[in-house]
Design a protein around this motif. Structure first.
Motif, PDB file in Angstrom:
ATOM      1  N   LEU A 133       0.820  -1.209   0.000  1.00  0.00           N
ATOM      2  CA  LEU A 133       0.000   0.000   0.000  1.00  0.00           C
ATOM      3  C   LEU A 133       0.855   1.261   0.000  1.00  0.00           C
ATOM      4  O   LEU A 133       0.464   2.282  -0.567  1.00  0.00           O
ATOM      5  CB  LEU A 133      -0.934  -0.003   1.206  1.00  0.00           C
ATOM      6  N   ASN A 134       2.019   1.217   0.605  1.00  0.00           N
ATOM      7  CA  ASN A 134       2.880   2.397   0.632  1.00  0.00           C
ATOM      8  C   ASN A 134       3.375   2.757  -0.764  1.00  0.00           C
ATOM      9  O   ASN A 134       3.408   3.929  -1.141  1.00  0.00           O
ATOM     10  CB  ASN A 134       4.074   2.152   1.557  1.00  0.00           C
ATOM     11  N   SER A 135       3.755   1.756  -1.547  1.00  0.00           N
ATOM     12  CA  SER A 135       4.295   2.058  -2.880  1.00  0.00           C
ATOM     13  C   SER A 135       3.206   2.265  -3.917  1.00  0.00           C
ATOM     14  O   SER A 135       3.435   2.916  -4.936  1.00  0.00           O
ATOM     15  CB  SER A 135       5.235   0.928  -3.338  1.00  0.00           C
ATOM     16  N   SER A 136       1.995   1.754  -3.668  1.00  0.00           N
ATOM     17  CA  SER A 136       0.933   1.906  -4.665  1.00  0.00           C
ATOM     18  C   SER A 136       0.140   3.189  -4.475  1.00  0.00           C
ATOM     19  O   SER A 136      -0.153   3.909  -5.438  1.00  0.00           O
ATOM     20  CB  SER A 136      -0.015   0.702  -4.641  1.00  0.00           C
ATOM     21  N   VAL A 137      -0.230   3.493  -3.225  1.00  0.00           N
ATOM     22  CA  VAL A 137      -1.044   4.695  -2.985  1.00  0.00           C
ATOM     23  C   VAL A 137      -0.530   5.524  -1.807  1.00  0.00           C
ATOM     24  O   VAL A 137      -1.248   6.377  -1.280  1.00  0.00           O
ATOM     25  CB  VAL A 137      -2.531   4.318  -2.734  1.00  0.00           C
ATOM     26  N   ALA A 138       0.708   5.289  -1.376  1.00  0.00           N
ATOM     27  CA  ALA A 138       1.316   6.020  -0.261  1.00  0.00           C
ATOM     28  C   ALA A 138       0.450   5.947   0.996  1.00  0.00           C
ATOM     29  O   ALA A 138       0.229   6.941   1.691  1.00  0.00           O
ATOM     30  CB  ALA A 138       1.570   7.477  -0.647  1.00  0.00           C
ATOM     31  N   LEU A 139      -0.037   4.747   1.312  1.00  0.00           N
ATOM     32  CA  LEU A 139      -0.951   4.562   2.450  1.00  0.00           C
ATOM     33  C   LEU A 139      -0.450   3.425   3.332  1.00  0.00           C
ATOM     34  O   LEU A 139      -1.081   2.392   3.464  1.00  0.00           O
ATOM     35  CB  LEU A 139      -2.361   4.253   1.926  1.00  0.00           C
ATOM     36  N   GLY A 140       0.691   3.640   3.965  1.00  0.00           N
ATOM     37  CA  GLY A 140       1.240   2.597   4.822  1.00  0.00           C
ATOM     38  C   GLY A 140       0.734   2.633   6.246  1.00  0.00           C
ATOM     39  O   GLY A 140       0.879   1.662   6.987  1.00  0.00           O
ATOM     40  N   ALA A 141       0.102   3.740   6.665  1.00  0.00           N
ATOM     41  CA  ALA A 141      -0.274   3.912   8.069  1.00  0.00           C
ATOM     42  C   ALA A 141      -1.348   2.939   8.567  1.00  0.00           C
ATOM     43  O   ALA A 141      -1.174   2.330   9.623  1.00  0.00           O
ATOM     44  CB  ALA A 141      -0.710   5.358   8.325  1.00  0.00           C
ATOM     45  N   PRO A 142      -2.496   2.775   7.868  1.00  0.00           N
ATOM     46  CA  PRO A 142      -3.535   1.899   8.413  1.00  0.00           C
ATOM     47  C   PRO A 142      -3.088   0.469   8.690  1.00  0.00           C
ATOM     48  O   PRO A 142      -3.381  -0.061   9.768  1.00  0.00           O
ATOM     49  CB  PRO A 142      -4.642   1.964   7.350  1.00  0.00           C
ATOM     50  N   PRO A 143      -2.380  -0.214   7.772  1.00  0.00           N
ATOM     51  CA  PRO A 143      -1.963  -1.580   8.120  1.00  0.00           C
ATOM     52  C   PRO A 143      -0.998  -1.633   9.307  1.00  0.00           C
ATOM     53  O   PRO A 143      -0.999  -2.597  10.063  1.00  0.00           O
ATOM     54  CB  PRO A 143      -1.298  -2.106   6.841  1.00  0.00           C
ATOM     55  N   ILE A 144      -0.192  -0.584   9.491  1.00  0.00           N
ATOM     56  CA  ILE A 144       0.673  -0.531  10.671  1.00  0.00           C
ATOM     57  C   ILE A 144      -0.181  -0.453  11.930  1.00  0.00           C
ATOM     58  O   ILE A 144       0.044  -1.168  12.911  1.00  0.00           O
ATOM     59  CB  ILE A 144       1.606   0.697  10.612  1.00  0.00           C
ATOM     60  N   ALA A 145      -1.197   0.422  11.907  1.00  0.00           N
ATOM     61  CA  ALA A 145      -2.070   0.586  13.064  1.00  0.00           C
ATOM     62  C   ALA A 145      -2.825  -0.701  13.360  1.00  0.00           C
ATOM     63  O   ALA A 145      -2.965  -1.102  14.523  1.00  0.00           O
ATOM     64  CB  ALA A 145      -3.052   1.723  12.816  1.00  0.00           C
ATOM     65  N   VAL A 146      -3.302  -1.368  12.317  1.00  0.00           N
ATOM     66  CA  VAL A 146      -4.034  -2.622  12.503  1.00  0.00           C
ATOM     67  C   VAL A 146      -3.147  -3.658  13.185  1.00  0.00           C
ATOM     68  O   VAL A 146      -3.544  -4.289  14.172  1.00  0.00           O
ATOM     69  CB  VAL A 146      -4.544  -3.155  11.146  1.00  0.00           C
ATOM     70  N   TYR A 147      -1.932  -3.822  12.677  1.00  0.00           N
ATOM     71  CA  TYR A 147      -1.026  -4.799  13.282  1.00  0.00           C
ATOM     72  C   TYR A 147      -0.690  -4.438  14.724  1.00  0.00           C
ATOM     73  O   TYR A 147      -0.676  -5.300  15.616  1.00  0.00           O
ATOM     74  CB  TYR A 147       0.265  -4.933  12.472  1.00  0.00           C
ATOM     75  N   ALA A 148      -0.424  -3.160  14.974  1.00  0.00           N
ATOM     76  CA  ALA A 148      -0.078  -2.734  16.340  1.00  0.00           C
ATOM     77  C   ALA A 148      -1.212  -3.022  17.313  1.00  0.00           C
ATOM     78  O   ALA A 148      -0.971  -3.434  18.455  1.00  0.00           O
ATOM     79  CB  ALA A 148       0.259  -1.247  16.354  1.00  0.00           C
ATOM     80  N   MET A 149      -2.447  -2.835  16.860  1.00  0.00           N
ATOM     81  CA  MET A 149      -3.594  -3.056  17.748  1.00  0.00           C
ATOM     82  C   MET A 149      -3.865  -4.533  17.984  1.00  0.00           C
ATOM     83  O   MET A 149      -4.052  -4.964  19.125  1.00  0.00           O
ATOM     84  CB  MET A 149      -4.833  -2.359  17.183  1.00  0.00           C
ATOM     85  N   VAL A 150      -3.877  -5.342  16.920  1.00  0.00           N
ATOM     86  CA  VAL A 150      -4.227  -6.758  17.115  1.00  0.00           C
ATOM     87  C   VAL A 150      -3.116  -7.524  17.814  1.00  0.00           C
ATOM     88  O   VAL A 150      -3.365  -8.537  18.475  1.00  0.00           O
ATOM     89  CB  VAL A 150      -4.579  -7.446  15.770  1.00  0.00           C
ATOM     90  N   SER A 151      -1.862  -7.062  17.686  1.00  0.00           N
ATOM     91  CA  SER A 151      -0.749  -7.733  18.356  1.00  0.00           C
ATOM     92  C   SER A 151      -0.483  -7.151  19.743  1.00  0.00           C
ATOM     93  O   SER A 151       0.364  -7.660  20.482  1.00  0.00           O
ATOM     94  CB  SER A 151       0.524  -7.623  17.512  1.00  0.00           C
ATOM     95  N   ARG A 152      -1.174  -6.056  20.067  1.00  0.00           N
ATOM     96  CA  ARG A 152      -0.999  -5.360  21.356  1.00  0.00           C
ATOM     97  C   ARG A 152       0.465  -4.953  21.569  1.00  0.00           C
ATOM     98  O   ARG A 152       1.045  -5.136  22.632  1.00  0.00           O
ATOM     99  CB  ARG A 152      -1.503  -6.231  22.512  1.00  0.00           C
ATOM    100  N   TRP A 153       1.036  -4.400  20.542  1.00  0.00           N
ATOM    101  CA  TRP A 153       2.426  -3.951  20.575  1.00  0.00           C
ATOM    102  C   TRP A 153       2.507  -2.687  21.423  1.00  0.00           C
ATOM    103  O   TRP A 153       1.833  -1.693  21.136  1.00  0.00           O
ATOM    104  CB  TRP A 153       2.870  -3.654  19.141  1.00  0.00           C
ATOM    105  N   ASN A 154       3.319  -2.688  22.483  1.00  0.00           N
ATOM    106  CA  ASN A 154       3.393  -1.526  23.367  1.00  0.00           C
ATOM    107  C   ASN A 154       4.014  -0.335  22.639  1.00  0.00           C
ATOM    108  O   ASN A 154       4.892  -0.484  21.796  1.00  0.00           O
ATOM    109  CB  ASN A 154       4.165  -1.852  24.651  1.00  0.00           C
ATOM    110  N   ASN A 155       3.544   0.862  23.003  1.00  0.00           N
ATOM    111  CA  ASN A 155       3.881   2.057  22.224  1.00  0.00           C
ATOM    112  C   ASN A 155       5.371   2.396  22.183  1.00  0.00           C
ATOM    113  O   ASN A 155       5.883   2.755  21.121  1.00  0.00           O
ATOM    114  CB  ASN A 155       3.106   3.269  22.735  1.00  0.00           C
ATOM    115  N   PRO A 156       6.140   2.326  23.298  1.00  0.00           N
ATOM    116  CA  PRO A 156       7.573   2.659  23.196  1.00  0.00           C
ATOM    117  C   PRO A 156       8.313   1.790  22.182  1.00  0.00           C
ATOM    118  O   PRO A 156       9.105   2.291  21.384  1.00  0.00           O
ATOM    119  CB  PRO A 156       8.090   2.432  24.621  1.00  0.00           C
ATOM    120  N   SER A 157       8.040   0.485  22.189  1.00  0.00           N
ATOM    121  CA  SER A 157       8.704  -0.414  21.242  1.00  0.00           C
ATOM    122  C   SER A 157       8.203  -0.169  19.827  1.00  0.00           C
ATOM    123  O   SER A 157       8.985  -0.184  18.862  1.00  0.00           O
ATOM    124  CB  SER A 157       8.454  -1.868  21.646  1.00  0.00           C
ATOM    125  N   PHE A 158       6.900   0.048  19.673  1.00  0.00           N
ATOM    126  CA  PHE A 158       6.326   0.305  18.359  1.00  0.00           C
ATOM    127  C   PHE A 158       6.938   1.561  17.734  1.00  0.00           C
ATOM    128  O   PHE A 158       7.399   1.548  16.591  1.00  0.00           O
ATOM    129  CB  PHE A 158       4.809   0.471  18.496  1.00  0.00           C
TER     130      PHE A 158
END
Length: 251
Positions: A140-165
């Protein structure tokens, strides 16, 4: 817009985007891409965003080194690099505005679903999840410059803590920006803004100033606010790319 005024506006935005990138872990492209595309065109946006995002993130890496999850970084960056090639091919073969609308709507839906998922006790992570997330981000980043949503989705479903993320995203974006730059220059070279040579240096100084300002700001932002920032920026990017696509289709 005169080149000097274009440079001034871009430098102010670069400083703000760098602060957002440090505090939230993403957001540089969400702030910069639409602005540069309006002022200097879409090809210039790709060039400017990736050059200075790589610089901003590289400047942040030393200060965040001890929080970087290198194992997770590897699982994300390798498929993201491969996915970026696929995204470029898709972008070349598909109507850009149709692609933007489809991806934007899907991104908005995925973020909303993930927010609801994050309210439960479930956690989804592992090699498969990380590989899929990385590939989607790159595509998505190279096709439509939209890398943010999939990052947010992964961070939320994996419960990745914010400092490490936040820390891990900086070297991740350094690599992905450089890969995207190389690909775009091979496929669609040129498109640089009409700045004087020293304009690139001034923009680099603005980015550096933003990175110096970002550290004390980040220390004052509570983790909960940073997590809300991730969601807000992801939704904003989905809305923006959908709006741009609809404007192109209806225009």
């Amino acid at each position: 817009m005169p080149p000097e005024l274009s440079l001034l506006v871009t430098c102010a935005a670069l400083a703000a985007a760098t602060v957002a990138q440090r505090v939230v872990g993403m957001g540089f492209g969400i702030i910069m891409a639409p602005l540069v595309a309006i002022i200097d065109g879409p090809l210039a946006a790709v060039l400017v965003v990736n050059v200075y995002a790589a610089l901003a993130c590289a400047l942040m890496v030393p200060g965040l080194w001890r929080h970087i999850d290198w194992s997770r970084w590897r699982w994300l960056v390798v498929p993201a690099t491969v996915g970026s090639v696929a995204g470029l091919l898709i972008a070349r073969a598909t109507d850009a505005d149709v692609l933007r609308v489809g991806v934007g709507v899907a991104a908005l839906a995925s973020v909303v679903v993930s927010v609801r998922f994050a309210r439960t006790d479930h956690r989804v992570d592992g090699p498969g999840t990380r590989t899929a997330a990385g590939a989607t981000i790159g595509l998505l980043n190279s096709s439509v410059a939209l890398g943010a949503p999939p990052i947010a989705v992964y961070a939320m479903v994996s419960r990745w803590n914010n400092p490490s993320f936040t820390a891990t995203m900086q070297p991740f974006w350094v690599v992905l920006c450089l890969v995207t730059l190389a690909q775009r220059q091979l496929v669609a070279p040129g498109g640089a803004p009409a700045w004087p040579w020293w304009g690139w240096v001034v923009a680099a100084v603005a980015t550096t100033a933003g990175s110096l300002t970002a550290e004390p700001v980040a220390r004052r932002v509570p983790p909960r606010v940073a997590r809300l920032g991730v969601i807000a920026l992801s939704l904003a990017s989905g809305v923006a790319v959908t709006a741009v696509g609809l404007a192109g289709l209806l225009g």
